[in-house]
Design a protein around this motif. Sequence first.
Motif, PDB file in Angstrom:
ATOM      1  N   ASP A 131       0.835  -1.209   0.000  1.00  0.00           N
ATOM      2  CA  ASP A 131       0.000   0.000   0.000  1.00  0.00           C
ATOM      3  C   ASP A 131       0.866   1.253   0.000  1.00  0.00           C
ATOM      4  O   ASP A 131       0.573   2.233  -0.698  1.00  0.00           O
ATOM      5  CB  ASP A 131      -0.935   0.004   1.212  1.00  0.00           C
ATOM      6  CG  ASP A 131      -1.864  -1.200   1.238  1.00  0.00           C
ATOM      7  OD1 ASP A 131      -2.318  -1.640   0.154  1.00  0.00           O
ATOM      8  OD2 ASP A 131      -2.127  -1.706   2.342  1.00  0.00           O
ATOM      9  N   GLN A 132       1.942   1.215   0.765  1.00  0.00           N
ATOM     10  CA  GLN A 132       2.854   2.367   0.823  1.00  0.00           C
ATOM     11  C   GLN A 132       3.597   2.527  -0.503  1.00  0.00           C
ATOM     12  O   GLN A 132       3.834   3.645  -0.966  1.00  0.00           O
ATOM     13  CB  GLN A 132       3.840   2.209   1.982  1.00  0.00           C
ATOM     14  CG  GLN A 132       3.197   1.947   3.334  1.00  0.00           C
ATOM     15  CD  GLN A 132       2.077   2.904   3.662  1.00  0.00           C
ATOM     16  OE1 GLN A 132       2.243   4.113   3.554  1.00  0.00           O
ATOM     17  NE2 GLN A 132       0.933   2.369   4.056  1.00  0.00           N
ATOM     18  N   ALA A 133       3.952   1.402  -1.112  1.00  0.00           N
ATOM     19  CA  ALA A 133       4.641   1.455  -2.410  1.00  0.00           C
ATOM     20  C   ALA A 133       3.733   2.076  -3.473  1.00  0.00           C
ATOM     21  O   ALA A 133       4.193   2.850  -4.325  1.00  0.00           O
ATOM     22  CB  ALA A 133       5.077   0.056  -2.827  1.00  0.00           C
ATOM     23  N   LYS A 193       2.554   6.626  -7.083  1.00  0.00           N
ATOM     24  CA  LYS A 193       1.618   7.659  -7.518  1.00  0.00           C
ATOM     25  C   LYS A 193       2.182   9.055  -7.266  1.00  0.00           C
ATOM     26  O   LYS A 193       2.136   9.920  -8.142  1.00  0.00           O
ATOM     27  CB  LYS A 193       0.269   7.492  -6.816  1.00  0.00           C
ATOM     28  CG  LYS A 193      -0.777   8.436  -7.330  1.00  0.00           C
ATOM     29  CD  LYS A 193      -2.151   8.125  -6.797  1.00  0.00           C
ATOM     30  CE  LYS A 193      -3.139   9.062  -7.459  1.00  0.00           C
ATOM     31  NZ  LYS A 193      -4.506   8.686  -7.244  1.00  0.00           N
ATOM     32  N   SER A 194       2.741   9.277  -6.077  1.00  0.00           N
ATOM     33  CA  SER A 194       3.260  10.607  -5.740  1.00  0.00           C
ATOM     34  C   SER A 194       4.471  10.983  -6.584  1.00  0.00           C
ATOM     35  O   SER A 194       4.773  12.163  -6.742  1.00  0.00           O
ATOM     36  CB  SER A 194       3.592  10.703  -4.249  1.00  0.00           C
ATOM     37  OG  SER A 194       4.721   9.925  -3.940  1.00  0.00           O
ATOM     38  N   ASN A 195       5.160   9.992  -7.126  1.00  0.00           N
ATOM     39  CA  ASN A 195       6.315  10.257  -7.992  1.00  0.00           C
ATOM     40  C   ASN A 195       5.981  10.081  -9.468  1.00  0.00           C
ATOM     41  O   ASN A 195       6.875   9.988 -10.299  1.00  0.00           O
ATOM     42  CB  ASN A 195       7.476   9.343  -7.585  1.00  0.00           C
ATOM     43  CG  ASN A 195       8.106   9.791  -6.294  1.00  0.00           C
ATOM     44  OD1 ASN A 195       8.892  10.716  -6.286  1.00  0.00           O
ATOM     45  ND2 ASN A 195       7.724   9.164  -5.185  1.00  0.00           N
ATOM     46  N   LYS A 196       4.682   9.992  -9.753  1.00  0.00           N
ATOM     47  CA  LYS A 196       4.184   9.871 -11.127  1.00  0.00           C
ATOM     48  C   LYS A 196       4.826   8.694 -11.874  1.00  0.00           C
ATOM     49  O   LYS A 196       5.198   8.796 -13.031  1.00  0.00           O
ATOM     50  CB  LYS A 196       4.388  11.177 -11.881  1.00  0.00           C
ATOM     51  CG  LYS A 196       3.619  12.339 -11.264  1.00  0.00           C
ATOM     52  CD  LYS A 196       3.882  13.626 -11.976  1.00  0.00           C
ATOM     53  CE  LYS A 196       3.121  14.803 -11.448  1.00  0.00           C
ATOM     54  NZ  LYS A 196       2.802  14.914 -10.084  1.00  0.00           N
ATOM     55  N   MET A 197       4.946   7.563 -11.160  1.00  0.00           N
ATOM     56  CA  MET A 197       5.538   6.366 -11.750  1.00  0.00           C
ATOM     57  C   MET A 197       4.558   5.199 -11.817  1.00  0.00           C
ATOM     58  O   MET A 197       4.935   4.098 -12.181  1.00  0.00           O
ATOM     59  CB  MET A 197       6.774   5.949 -10.939  1.00  0.00           C
ATOM     60  CG  MET A 197       7.897   6.966 -10.981  1.00  0.00           C
ATOM     61  SD  MET A 197       9.323   6.444 -10.018  1.00  0.00           S
ATOM     62  CE  MET A 197       9.900   5.076 -10.984  1.00  0.00           C
ATOM     63  N   GLU A 198       3.287   5.433 -11.465  1.00  0.00           N
ATOM     64  CA  GLU A 198       2.330   4.325 -11.447  1.00  0.00           C
ATOM     65  C   GLU A 198       2.094   3.729 -12.827  1.00  0.00           C
ATOM     66  O   GLU A 198       1.664   2.591 -12.939  1.00  0.00           O
ATOM     67  CB  GLU A 198       1.001   4.734 -10.791  1.00  0.00           C
ATOM     68  CG  GLU A 198       0.193   5.744 -11.571  1.00  0.00           C
ATOM     69  CD  GLU A 198       0.494   7.202 -11.242  1.00  0.00           C
ATOM     70  OE1 GLU A 198      -0.373   8.039 -11.504  1.00  0.00           O
ATOM     71  OE2 GLU A 198       1.592   7.508 -10.751  1.00  0.00           O
TER      72      GLU A 198
END
Length: 155
Positions: A11-13, A18-23
């Motif tokens: 969940d943290q990953a 998402k916060s680093n725009k890598m999803e």
Amino acid sequence: VYAVEASSIADQAKILMKSNKMEHIVEIIKGKIEEITLPEKVDIIISEPIGFLLVHERMLETYVKARDKFLKEDGIMFPTLGTIFFSPVTCDALHQEQMSKACFWENKDLYGMDVSILKEKAMSEHFGQAIVGLFSRNCFLSSDQAKHEVDFRRV
């Protein structure tokens, strides 16, 4: 890239991706490797399949299942090899540490209960477990060692 993790750290990953725009690059899949599905076979599996003696926590078994289920025929695994080394050691500090854990069972009045009847079993349990750690060279009883190599591609 698929990242598979059974624990809540998945969940943290997801939050990090998402916060680093890598999803869109790394898809975090929360679940056990034996229970998940992937949309395709993969080129590379990177894992940390190593418990003590390579088999603790059944991590090696899961690594092999991931290989069989998800790795392309010409795919690669990291790590590829694991080596188990055996050598006799003695360590007074470690012995005392294990003794202190077992000493709890000498208690004859634990909230009105005598638990000392279980001391012998506790000693057997504490001294029967593998110890993972670093040992000083002077703890080794011999310079001889036995080793067993495991090729994760073929096991």
